[in-house]
Design a protein around this motif. Sequence first.
Motif, PDB file in Angstrom:
ATOM      1  N   GLU A   1       0.841  -1.207   0.000  1.00 10.85           N
ATOM      2  CA  GLU A   1       0.000   0.000   0.000  1.00 10.85           C
ATOM      3  C   GLU A   1       0.869   1.248   0.000  1.00 10.85           C
ATOM      4  OE1 GLU A   1      -3.479   2.216   2.649  1.00 10.85           O
ATOM      5  OE2 GLU A   1      -2.458   0.456   3.460  1.00 10.85           O
ATOM      6  N   ALA A   2       1.900   1.241   0.832  1.00  8.85           N
ATOM      7  CA  ALA A   2       2.792   2.392   0.913  1.00  8.85           C
ATOM      8  C   ALA A   2       3.527   2.616  -0.410  1.00  8.85           C
ATOM      9  CB  ALA A   2       3.795   2.194   2.044  1.00  8.85           C
ATOM     10  N   VAL A   3       3.950   1.514  -1.045  1.00  7.06           N
ATOM     11  CA  VAL A   3       4.646   1.618  -2.333  1.00  7.06           C
ATOM     12  C   VAL A   3       3.742   2.284  -3.362  1.00  7.06           C
ATOM     13  CG1 VAL A   3       5.674   0.323  -4.234  1.00  7.06           C
ATOM     14  CG2 VAL A   3       6.126  -0.376  -1.876  1.00  7.06           C
ATOM     15  N   SER A   4       2.487   1.871  -3.417  1.00  8.19           N
ATOM     16  CA  SER A   4       1.547   2.443  -4.391  1.00  8.19           C
ATOM     17  C   SER A   4       1.316   3.928  -4.147  1.00  8.19           C
ATOM     18  CB  SER A   4       0.204   1.700  -4.338  1.00  8.19           C
ATOM     19  OG  SER A   4       0.340   0.391  -4.804  1.00  8.19           O
ATOM     20  N   VAL A   5       1.114   4.297  -2.886  1.00  8.00           N
ATOM     21  CA  VAL A   5       0.888   5.706  -2.554  1.00  8.00           C
ATOM     22  C   VAL A   5       2.106   6.542  -2.933  1.00  8.00           C
ATOM     23  CG1 VAL A   5       0.583   7.340  -0.643  1.00  8.00           C
ATOM     24  CG2 VAL A   5      -0.791   5.258  -0.728  1.00  8.00           C
ATOM     25  N   MET A   6       3.305   6.037  -2.624  1.00 13.98           N
ATOM     26  CA  MET A   6       4.523   6.778  -2.959  1.00 13.98           C
ATOM     27  C   MET A   6       4.744   6.847  -4.463  1.00 13.98           C
ATOM     28  SD  MET A   6       7.109   5.512   0.068  1.00 13.98           S
ATOM     29  CE  MET A   6       8.513   6.371  -0.640  1.00 13.98           C
ATOM     30  N   GLU A   7       4.397   5.795  -5.172  1.00  5.63           N
ATOM     31  CA  GLU A   7       4.566   5.781  -6.632  1.00  5.63           C
ATOM     32  C   GLU A   7       3.726   6.879  -7.284  1.00  5.63           C
ATOM     33  OE1 GLU A   7       6.288   4.835 -10.086  1.00  5.63           O
ATOM     34  OE2 GLU A   7       6.789   3.824  -8.204  1.00  5.63           O
ATOM     35  N   PHE A   8       2.571   7.173  -6.695  1.00 12.63           N
ATOM     36  CA  PHE A   8       1.703   8.217  -7.243  1.00 12.63           C
ATOM     37  C   PHE A   8       1.908   9.568  -6.555  1.00 12.63           C
ATOM     38  CE2 PHE A   8      -0.392   4.457  -8.853  1.00 12.63           C
ATOM     39  CZ  PHE A   8      -0.829   4.862 -10.100  1.00 12.63           C
ATOM     40  N   GLY A   9       2.978   9.687  -5.758  1.00 12.00           N
ATOM     41  CA  GLY A   9       3.284  10.961  -5.101  1.00 12.00           C
ATOM     42  C   GLY A   9       2.283  11.335  -4.038  1.00 12.00           C
ATOM     43  N   GLY A  10       1.701  10.329  -3.388  1.00 12.93           N
ATOM     44  CA  GLY A  10       0.636  10.569  -2.432  1.00 12.93           C
ATOM     45  C   GLY A  10       1.116  11.093  -1.081  1.00 12.93           C
ATOM     46  N   ALA A  11       0.159  11.561  -0.289  1.00 12.13           N
ATOM     47  CA  ALA A  11       0.419  12.140   1.026  1.00 12.13           C
ATOM     48  C   ALA A  11       0.001  11.177   2.125  1.00 12.13           C
ATOM     49  CB  ALA A  11      -0.337  13.458   1.174  1.00 12.13           C
ATOM     50  N   SER A  12       0.486  11.441   3.337  1.00 11.41           N
ATOM     51  CA  SER A  12       0.060  10.605   4.464  1.00 11.41           C
ATOM     52  C   SER A  12      -1.450  10.705   4.660  1.00 11.41           C
ATOM     53  CB  SER A  12       0.798  11.005   5.749  1.00 11.41           C
ATOM     54  OG  SER A  12       0.314  12.231   6.267  1.00 11.41           O
ATOM     55  N   GLU A  13      -2.019  11.886   4.342  1.00  8.79           N
ATOM     56  CA  GLU A  13      -3.459  12.067   4.487  1.00  8.79           C
ATOM     57  C   GLU A  13      -4.236  11.162   3.522  1.00  8.79           C
ATOM     58  OE1 GLU A  13      -6.858  15.580   4.761  1.00  8.79           O
ATOM     59  OE2 GLU A  13      -4.859  16.065   3.987  1.00  8.79           O
TER      60      GLU A  13
END
Length: 467
Positions: free
Chosen positions: A425-437
């Motif tokens: 999940e963290a990898v996917s969020v980071m891959e899309f430049g996502g935020a902790s929120e």
Amino acid sequence: MSESFDVVIIGAGPGGYNAAIRAGQLGLKTAIIEKRDNKKLGGTCLNVGCIPSKALLHASQLYEIAEKDFAGLGIKTSGVSLDLPQMLKQKDDAVDALTNGVEFLMKKNKVTTFLGAGEIIAPGKVRVTGEKTVELEAKNIVIATGSEVTPLPGVEIDETQIVSSTGALALPKVPKHLVVIGGGVIGLELGSVWRRVGAKVTVVEFLDRILPTMDGEVSKQFQRILKKQGVDFKLSSKVTGAKKNKSNVKLTVEPAAGGEVETITADAVLVAIGRRPHTDKLGLETVGVKTDKRGFILTDHFKTNVDGVWAVGDCIHGPMLAHKAEDDAVACIELIAGKAGHVNYETVPNVVYTYPEVASVGKTEEQLKEEGVSYKTGKFPFMANSRAKTNHETDGFVKVLADAETDRVLGVHIVGVEAGELIAEAVSVMEFGGASEDIARTCHAHPTRSEAVRQAAMAVEGWTMQA
């Protein structure tokens, strides 16, 4: 007359065979070369690495749970005993199934397989030396020869008493005392296997902590967990010699900074101080392919300094991980085919498959401090997670590191059961430049361990709800 191909790949590990599959999918005439003695594809990972080690980790974990935890869960057994030959056999069966699967995938994607040692003999020409010698012409050559065990001076590996990771997968009996030289991923995983089935395990690490490339807080807590399980540690220590007797090995150990020498006696010794690129005897010097002083092939977007010669995986710089090699392979072949191949090395996850697991992606706190990046931290312990509590698997925590201004996730670090699955999940969020929120406001099923990731993300802004 030599046969001609669009792509010739030297090495059939995760980098090589995935390159071959992608090349076949894109309609490139492709050949792959493998020199492994057992004539099996899959490289170190499938034959003597990732796959067999996970088979033993799984079986040994179930053995220990049955032996120690069943009674507390209300499960009565008439006695649990170890059948080591069968445990090793089921490991071999898993390896056979998967290597046969790779062979099938080569045929499915119309890839021609050559068994033997591949060597570049001239620009666009590769010789395969096996049961018979053949020469191949190639518009593109992809080097995917992987890595090999780094030797330790003064400690000669014989794969009987002093073993590499390969020998540690096939010990014929459980050692009374196993000394693991090296506190990295491989040493801790294989040390865990043999501790669970009855060995005393001592880890000797040159640096002052285990898992030295991972987040410092993760390293400390994980060492405490392993110590509680029965693993002994000698940190800031180096092994300077080994004397083999008929029944044991006597290791000479001294402080890394120098000091009083001591002797440790072991039934078996595992040398696990890392791996080095396998790039010799490939004919690189024949065509002028540049390597660094450690043997890594120098590349720019997988291109070497020689036209038509490419390299991927462990033999080039970057994490020595099977999934990194796979991504390298796909990107490399897509570039050869005129597409836009790319790998984001900031989002390559790293996992230690012990019990509990350790998983990380992105920057550690130490790296962010060194780089002068302003960041926020959110943490959540599995002790407060309902699924972990219910399953009596509460060791560990989740840590989320986010940019102090933008809230973009910079790193996620997990110690806990199934951490290797949770990190995706963290990898996917980071891959899309996502935020902790983005994680904090995403609905997670209850009760699951994944809620701990969400709660840690909430903690970045100080609104954790379950602790």
